[in-house]
Design an enzyme around this catalytic site. Sequence first.
Site, short mmCIF file in Angstrom:
data_model
loop_
_atom_site.label_atom_id
_atom_site.label_comp_id
_atom_site.label_asym_id
_atom_site.label_seq_id
_atom_site.Cartn_x
_atom_site.Cartn_y
_atom_site.Cartn_z
N HIS A 181 28.79 6.11 -12.79
CA HIS A 181 27.28 5.82 -12.43
C HIS A 181 26.56 5.39 -13.74
O HIS A 181 26.91 5.30 -14.67
CB HIS A 181 26.86 7.02 -12.01
N CYS A 197 31.62 13.10 -15.33
CA CYS A 197 31.24 11.62 -14.75
C CYS A 197 31.40 10.73 -15.98
O CYS A 197 31.29 11.00 -17.28
CB CYS A 197 30.02 11.70 -14.31
#
Length: 235
Positions: A181, A197
């Site tokens: 992301h 992440c």
Amino acid sequence: MINLETLKTYSRAVAFGAVAVTAIAFAGPVKAAPVQLFPFFQPLPPMAAPQPYQPYQATPYQAAPSEDQDAVEMPARFRRQTVSYATREAPGTIIIDTPNTYLYYVLGNGQAVRYGIGVGRDGFTWSGTQSVTKKAEWPDWTPPPEMIARQPYLPRHMAGGPGNPLGARAMYLGGTIYRIHGTNAPDTIGKHVSSGCIRLTNEDVSDLYARVNVGTKVIVLPMTERRADLGAATR
């Protein structure tokens, strides 16, 4: 027989009328002010001319902002660039080089696009093979229960937007809680800071997002001793 008193009264009335008429004649025409019969009613404003019908037009979609890289001076090695990269993986594969904080998008013919990334902090790195199962633009953020347990002060839900930690784009990996992301903190690129992440600048994640399809293979390399840069920039 004529009553003298009546005659005198009549003569005075006639004389007064004549004087009044003469005064009015010299004064000129008199315009009487309009009588406002209902002063509590306000006059209606003049009506605007009707405008021609305009069909609805959607606001053009705005691409992800690039001010994150303008505000933070990115080290040259973390800037997006095409590099030489030897791999047997098929073009379109994503390879996450965790220890060197790089993401490679394989182009084929010994080349790849290399991006600088932020990865998991100590104790939160992982490795394995996944695939992109979902893509989202300006995604909402719902921290998983595991993260809430560690950081109870986090919001339970945050709508997508420039202030959202997931940034401009997100690509969800398999059935895991991990994503590739964007970020609103570009100064964290090249660091081990996340809960697992993979983060890129908003500009870079938008570029990667445009290349990637649902089903794209993602290989996450294990955290090992830091090595020299694997990719030599070609442009």
